[in-house]
Design a protein around this motif. Structure first.
Motif, PDB file in Angstrom:
ATOM      1  N   SER A  48       0.582 114.998 102.618  1.00  0.00           N
ATOM      2  CA  SER A  48      -0.406 113.879 102.626  1.00  0.00           C
ATOM      3  C   SER A  48      -0.832 113.464 101.272  1.00  0.00           C
ATOM      4  CB  SER A  48      -1.679 114.525 103.263  1.00  0.00           C
ATOM      5  OG  SER A  48      -1.425 115.185 104.630  1.00  0.00           O
ATOM      6  N   ILE A  49      -1.228 112.158 101.485  1.00  0.00           N
ATOM      7  CA  ILE A  49      -1.570 111.776 100.129  1.00  0.00           C
ATOM      8  C   ILE A  49      -2.834 110.950 100.152  1.00  0.00           C
ATOM      9  CG2 ILE A  49       0.729 111.529  99.127  1.00  0.00           C
ATOM     10  CD1 ILE A  49       1.004 108.543 100.136  1.00  0.00           C
ATOM     11  N   GLU A  50      -3.268 110.392  99.191  1.00  0.00           N
ATOM     12  CA  GLU A  50      -4.778 109.324  99.312  1.00  0.00           C
ATOM     13  C   GLU A  50      -4.584 108.736  98.057  1.00  0.00           C
ATOM     14  OE1 GLU A  50      -9.390 109.348  99.985  1.00  0.00           O
ATOM     15  OE2 GLU A  50      -8.262 111.159 100.265  1.00  0.00           O
ATOM     16  N   VAL A  51      -4.415 107.352  98.103  1.00  0.00           N
ATOM     17  CA  VAL A  51      -4.455 106.440  96.852  1.00  0.00           C
ATOM     18  C   VAL A  51      -5.690 105.130  97.447  1.00  0.00           C
ATOM     19  CG1 VAL A  51      -1.958 107.068  96.353  1.00  0.00           C
ATOM     20  CG2 VAL A  51      -2.605 104.944  97.973  1.00  0.00           C
ATOM     21  N   LYS A  52      -5.528 104.419  96.111  1.00  0.00           N
ATOM     22  CA  LYS A  52      -6.538 103.203  96.000  1.00  0.00           C
ATOM     23  C   LYS A  52      -5.601 102.029  96.226  1.00  0.00           C
ATOM     24  CE  LYS A  52     -10.384 101.256  93.875  1.00  0.00           C
ATOM     25  NZ  LYS A  52     -10.821 100.343  94.951  1.00  0.00           N
ATOM     26  N   LEU A  53      -5.440 101.506  97.102  1.00  0.00           N
ATOM     27  CA  LEU A  53      -4.545 100.386  97.318  1.00  0.00           C
ATOM     28  C   LEU A  53      -5.333  98.953  97.110  1.00  0.00           C
ATOM     29  CD1 LEU A  53      -2.972 101.076 100.853  1.00  0.00           C
ATOM     30  CD2 LEU A  53      -2.046 101.424  98.410  1.00  0.00           C
ATOM     31  N   GLU A  92      15.635 105.493 100.143  1.00  0.00           N
ATOM     32  CA  GLU A  92      16.630 106.097 100.705  1.00  0.00           C
ATOM     33  C   GLU A  92      16.519 107.299 101.341  1.00  0.00           C
ATOM     34  OE1 GLU A  92      20.847 107.766  98.983  1.00  0.00           O
ATOM     35  OE2 GLU A  92      20.349 105.493  98.662  1.00  0.00           O
ATOM     36  N   LYS A  93      15.488 108.266 100.698  1.00  0.00           N
ATOM     37  CA  LYS A  93      15.308 109.685 101.278  1.00  0.00           C
ATOM     38  C   LYS A  93      13.773 110.020 101.395  1.00  0.00           C
ATOM     39  CE  LYS A  93      19.178 111.498  98.657  1.00  0.00           C
ATOM     40  NZ  LYS A  93      19.271 112.604  97.881  1.00  0.00           N
ATOM     41  N   HIS A  94      12.915 108.994 101.567  1.00  0.00           N
ATOM     42  CA  HIS A  94      11.464 108.989 101.770  1.00  0.00           C
ATOM     43  C   HIS A  94      10.935 107.640 102.396  1.00  0.00           C
ATOM     44  CE1 HIS A  94      12.098 111.502  98.252  1.00  0.00           C
ATOM     45  NE2 HIS A  94      11.207 112.188  98.710  1.00  0.00           N
ATOM     46  N   ASP A  95      10.091 108.110 103.375  1.00  0.00           N
ATOM     47  CA  ASP A  95       9.152 106.871 103.863  1.00  0.00           C
ATOM     48  C   ASP A  95       7.935 107.335 103.517  1.00  0.00           C
ATOM     49  OD1 ASP A  95      11.101 105.481 105.068  1.00  0.00           O
ATOM     50  OD2 ASP A  95      11.007 106.590 107.171  1.00  0.00           O
ATOM     51  N   VAL A  96       6.879 106.100 103.179  1.00  0.00           N
ATOM     52  CA  VAL A  96       5.544 106.300 102.693  1.00  0.00           C
ATOM     53  C   VAL A  96       4.766 105.467 103.547  1.00  0.00           C
ATOM     54  CG1 VAL A  96       3.806 105.892 100.724  1.00  0.00           C
ATOM     55  CG2 VAL A  96       6.156 106.780 100.309  1.00  0.00           C
ATOM     56  N   GLU A  97       3.892 105.859 104.248  1.00  0.00           N
ATOM     57  CA  GLU A  97       2.819 105.272 104.972  1.00  0.00           C
ATOM     58  C   GLU A  97       1.329 105.526 104.510  1.00  0.00           C
ATOM     59  OE1 GLU A  97       1.816 104.018 109.675  1.00  0.00           O
ATOM     60  OE2 GLU A  97       3.960 104.799 109.331  1.00  0.00           O
ATOM     61  N   ILE A  98       0.653 104.111 104.416  1.00  0.00           N
ATOM     62  CA  ILE A  98      -0.680 104.412 103.804  1.00  0.00           C
ATOM     63  C   ILE A  98      -1.561 103.390 104.766  1.00  0.00           C
ATOM     64  CG2 ILE A  98      -2.296 104.396 101.857  1.00  0.00           C
ATOM     65  CD1 ILE A  98       0.385 104.599 100.099  1.00  0.00           C
ATOM     66  N   ASP A  99      -2.705 104.091 104.979  1.00  0.00           N
ATOM     67  CA  ASP A  99      -3.829 102.874 105.996  1.00  0.00           C
ATOM     68  C   ASP A  99      -4.335 102.301 104.889  1.00  0.00           C
ATOM     69  OD1 ASP A  99      -6.711 102.576 106.730  1.00  0.00           O
ATOM     70  OD2 ASP A  99      -5.590 103.317 108.737  1.00  0.00           O
TER      71      ASP A  99
END
Length: 181
Positions: A48-53, A92-99
């Motif tokens: 789980s992550i939380e970033v400011k987009l 290649e080895k990761h997918d990232v999905e952020i709301d």
């Protein structure tokens, strides 16, 4: 061509390519369903992550690659997009999905599935030697099909009496798919 020569050619090509025929058939089945599940990959970790987009207009490939560095992702960048309120980045080895609204998301890490990923690689390989070998294989499959049709010379199950009808019926499905799909 003599009957014995046709049989020998058919048999020997069949024996020579049996492993490749099975590998291509197996990986072809997997490739047909690659959108429903990822047969080449299996999940090993979800974080789980939380970033400011930033605003959507400021999101581009460069931003995605820089964000990946901040998140500790070092593998090959593939693409990024904003879809249905989610910012998605594929590596290649990761997918990232952020709301986009909350900035909450996850990183999914993948590993290659043993054996499956190697056989699927056969369908994707673009090296010159493999392309030529695959061309020879394709020609050999045509020869196997023709010699198989010509092997039986006597009775009511020959190509001239019955085989051509089955061959024509077998061509209908791919022809219909080409027309309507």
């Amino acid at each position: 061509m003599k009957q014995a020569t046709i049989r020998n050619l058919h048999r020997d090509l069949g024996y020579f390519y049996i492993g490749l025929i099975i590998s291509f058939a197996f990986s072809g089945i997997l490739m047909n369903h690659r959108e429903m599940w990822h047969p080449e990959k299996y999940t090993i970790e979800t974080q789980s992550i939380e970033v400011k987009l930033p605003e959507e207009s400021q999101i581009n490939d460069e931003y995605a690659e820089n964000l990946a560095k901040e998140l500790g992702i070092k593998d090959k960048f593939r693409r990024q997009m904003v879809k249905k309120g989610n910012f998605k980045i594929s590596f290649e080895k990761h997918d990232v999905e952020i709301d986009m609204e909350t900035g909450k998301g996850e990183i999914v890490s993948f590993n290659k599935t043993p054996i499956i990923s190697q056989t699927m690689k056969l369908h994707k390989n673009t090296s010159n030697w493999w392309i030529y070998y695959s061309d020879i294989f394709g020609i050999s499959l045509i020869i196997i099909a023709i010699t198989g049709a010509l092997m039986i010379k006597v009775g009511n199950k020959t190509f001239n009496k019955r085989g051509w009808k089955l061959a024509a019926a077998g061509l209908i499905v791919p022809f219909l798919i080409l027309l309507f799909v």
